[in-house]
Design a protein around this motif. Sequence first.
Motif, PDB file in Angstrom:
ATOM      1  N   ASN A 250      -5.628  13.629  -5.498  1.00  0.00           N
ATOM      2  CA  ASN A 250      -5.049  13.915  -4.189  1.00  0.00           C
ATOM      3  C   ASN A 250      -5.741  13.252  -3.010  1.00  0.00           C
ATOM      4  O   ASN A 250      -5.103  12.988  -1.993  1.00  0.00           O
ATOM      5  N   ASP A 251      -7.051  13.000  -3.115  1.00  0.00           N
ATOM      6  CA  ASP A 251      -7.756  12.474  -1.945  1.00  0.00           C
ATOM      7  C   ASP A 251      -9.047  11.806  -2.402  1.00  0.00           C
ATOM      8  O   ASP A 251      -9.566  12.102  -3.492  1.00  0.00           O
ATOM      9  N   ALA A 252      -9.581  10.918  -1.563  1.00  0.00           N
ATOM     10  CA  ALA A 252     -10.810  10.191  -1.894  1.00  0.00           C
ATOM     11  C   ALA A 252     -11.503   9.751  -0.617  1.00  0.00           C
ATOM     12  O   ALA A 252     -10.866   9.558   0.421  1.00  0.00           O
ATOM     13  N   ARG A 253     -12.827   9.588  -0.719  1.00  0.00           N
ATOM     14  CA  ARG A 253     -13.630   9.056   0.376  1.00  0.00           C
ATOM     15  C   ARG A 253     -14.731   8.174  -0.194  1.00  0.00           C
ATOM     16  O   ARG A 253     -15.254   8.418  -1.283  1.00  0.00           O
TER      17      ARG A 253
ATOM     18  N   LYS B 196      -0.913   9.310  -3.169  1.00  0.00           N
ATOM     19  CA  LYS B 196      -1.166  10.548  -2.442  1.00  0.00           C
ATOM     20  C   LYS B 196      -1.997  10.347  -1.181  1.00  0.00           C
ATOM     21  O   LYS B 196      -1.860  11.085  -0.223  1.00  0.00           O
ATOM     22  N   SER B 197      -2.920   9.371  -1.193  1.00  0.00           N
ATOM     23  CA  SER B 197      -3.784   9.185  -0.025  1.00  0.00           C
ATOM     24  C   SER B 197      -4.264   7.746   0.024  1.00  0.00           C
ATOM     25  O   SER B 197      -4.252   7.024  -0.978  1.00  0.00           O
ATOM     26  N   VAL B 198      -4.694   7.338   1.219  1.00  0.00           N
ATOM     27  CA  VAL B 198      -5.292   6.013   1.406  1.00  0.00           C
ATOM     28  C   VAL B 198      -6.358   6.137   2.479  1.00  0.00           C
ATOM     29  O   VAL B 198      -6.184   6.869   3.460  1.00  0.00           O
TER      30      VAL B 198
ATOM     31  N   VAL C  37      -9.815   1.200  -5.993  1.00  0.00           N
ATOM     32  CA  VAL C  37     -10.622   0.635  -4.913  1.00  0.00           C
ATOM     33  C   VAL C  37     -10.207  -0.816  -4.736  1.00  0.00           C
ATOM     34  O   VAL C  37     -10.307  -1.635  -5.660  1.00  0.00           O
ATOM     35  N   TRP C  38      -9.745  -1.129  -3.539  1.00  0.00           N
ATOM     36  CA  TRP C  38      -9.239  -2.465  -3.212  1.00  0.00           C
ATOM     37  C   TRP C  38     -10.278  -3.177  -2.344  1.00  0.00           C
ATOM     38  O   TRP C  38     -10.838  -2.582  -1.429  1.00  0.00           O
ATOM     39  N   THR C  39     -10.499  -4.442  -2.605  1.00  0.00           N
ATOM     40  CA  THR C  39     -11.436  -5.249  -1.829  1.00  0.00           C
ATOM     41  C   THR C  39     -10.670  -6.324  -1.071  1.00  0.00           C
ATOM     42  O   THR C  39      -9.834  -7.030  -1.653  1.00  0.00           O
TER      43      THR C  39
ATOM     44  N   THR D  31      -5.393   7.071  -3.873  1.00  0.00           N
ATOM     45  CA  THR D  31      -5.268   7.992  -4.991  1.00  0.00           C
ATOM     46  C   THR D  31      -3.801   8.212  -5.299  1.00  0.00           C
ATOM     47  O   THR D  31      -2.938   8.036  -4.438  1.00  0.00           O
ATOM     48  N   SER D  32      -3.516   8.642  -6.530  1.00  0.00           N
ATOM     49  CA  SER D  32      -2.123   8.650  -6.961  1.00  0.00           C
ATOM     50  C   SER D  32      -1.806   9.786  -7.915  1.00  0.00           C
ATOM     51  O   SER D  32      -2.678  10.357  -8.574  1.00  0.00           O
ATOM     52  N   PHE D  33      -0.526  10.038  -8.003  1.00  0.00           N
ATOM     53  CA  PHE D  33       0.028  10.947  -8.986  1.00  0.00           C
ATOM     54  C   PHE D  33      -0.196  10.427 -10.404  1.00  0.00           C
ATOM     55  O   PHE D  33       0.008  11.160 -11.370  1.00  0.00           O
ATOM     56  N   ASP D  34      -0.594   9.141 -10.559  1.00  0.00           N
ATOM     57  CA  ASP D  34      -0.820   8.563 -11.885  1.00  0.00           C
ATOM     58  C   ASP D  34      -2.194   8.905 -12.463  1.00  0.00           C
ATOM     59  O   ASP D  34      -2.621   8.304 -13.453  1.00  0.00           O
TER      60      ASP D  34
END
Length: 488
Positions: free
Chosen positions: A110-113, A64-66, A86-88, A78-81
């Motif tokens: 739906n979203d993240a920060r 849903k977002s990156v 969090v990727w490093t 973030t995802s529909f799952d």
Amino acid sequence: MHRVSLSDSRRSTGRFRRSLAAGLIPAALVAVAFATGAGAETARHPDTAVSWPDVLAGHGGPVKSVQMSPDGQRMISTSFDYSARVWTAPAEGASLAEPQVLIGHEAAVNDARFLPGNRAATVSDDSDLIIWDLGSGTPLHRFPGKGEKVLSLEVSDDGAHIGVASWENEARIYDLTGPEPRLEATLSGHRNNVNALAFSPEGDKVWTASTDGAIRRFDRVTAALERQLFSLGWGINTLKRLDDGRSLLFGGADGTVGLIDGESGFDLGRLTPHSRPVLALAVSPDGRRLASGGGDGLIHVHDRATQTLIETFETPYGPVWGLSFDPEGTALYYVGLDDTIHRWQITPRKPFEPLEVTYPRRFQVADADDPGALQFARKCSVCHTLTPDDGNRAGPTLYGVFGRKAGSLPGYPYSDALLKSDIVWSRESISQLFEHGPDVVTPGTKMPIQRMRSPDDRLALVTFLEKATRPTSGGSAASQDTTGDTVK
């Protein structure tokens, strides 16, 4: 693996659009305004010696977002799952490590920060805001919503406040400065869903955008509605503040991408429109490039100063739900209906850009010998797999589903409604699920509303599922590769 060129991408997007029009993609997914494998190329950030792969895979459903961190060292998706990840960035010469998985929401995230202090914030269809400790991967605080989805969030420049855009026709502001975060203000005044918001540089003003077509400005401290700045006439899906502190970039349901002055509401110009709703916007860190992604599967990049179109990219997956520039503003990471995060290098532009993906994807099947397999691709495959080795996506695997009690598969985070359900899945109960819809048969669950009015279609789907999910002595379901992905 099939290598997809840009020309392949354009043809496949045309097929996707026809599939979308034919109802092959679940409406519940598309109505919302695509991630471990590495591609042949990597993103290099010379100042920080960061190398990102072209493809990040790991989610179990549409992404849903990156959002990339300002230093380019981390990325959150973030995802529909029901998860955020969090990727490093890998060290030079090293491979990408498995992402940190944040599980706590009870619906699509739906979203993240990122937040100061090694924290993050996420919002979801479950209506809640969760603040995470990224050291332990556990929730620090959870703020329940009012039952309607929260589509997006934003953080003030100083990291002191979080704003969430709620489908309760309001935005909510949370104060992070005290010993305990708290709900500070509720911003009301829109006539319909609030889809996006932005803070002023000082954090004292908040702009909101709504399905009612308006952009409004609020005083954060008093929660007072100061004025309606602008009305598009169509719903506004997404909003970004530019680095001058007052210009606003917005995207509309009619495909409009525009700029307005955040003080006066004066129209500052229109950029190249999309043929379908605008679902994502991004501003490069230096403010020089503006990107938009739409339901038409196109990404446009404009020069901010001249408002001219620099580059256009057509994805092979359809709607673009999220965009994020790298720190240099030379590449974009984009997400949508696929389970992966992809990188597009804007400059220097490559003359040929192969995409290391399998095509068609499970949700892009336009025809199949078995009509039940076609119905599975249309109605189920975005969320469910058929075999145990494929595991869970947004929903649990359907392997062995016949005769299984609802909510009983180990390792899947079911809703309370299914955990307490007495349903045993059978030809009859599965057929009823699609005849009446999950909201009727399993009220309170997180399943997208899918209905099949045709008895013949329901019979074909149930017959296919009974065969495709049947356990065999070899431990895999007796099914065919009818959905684009390999089904063993």
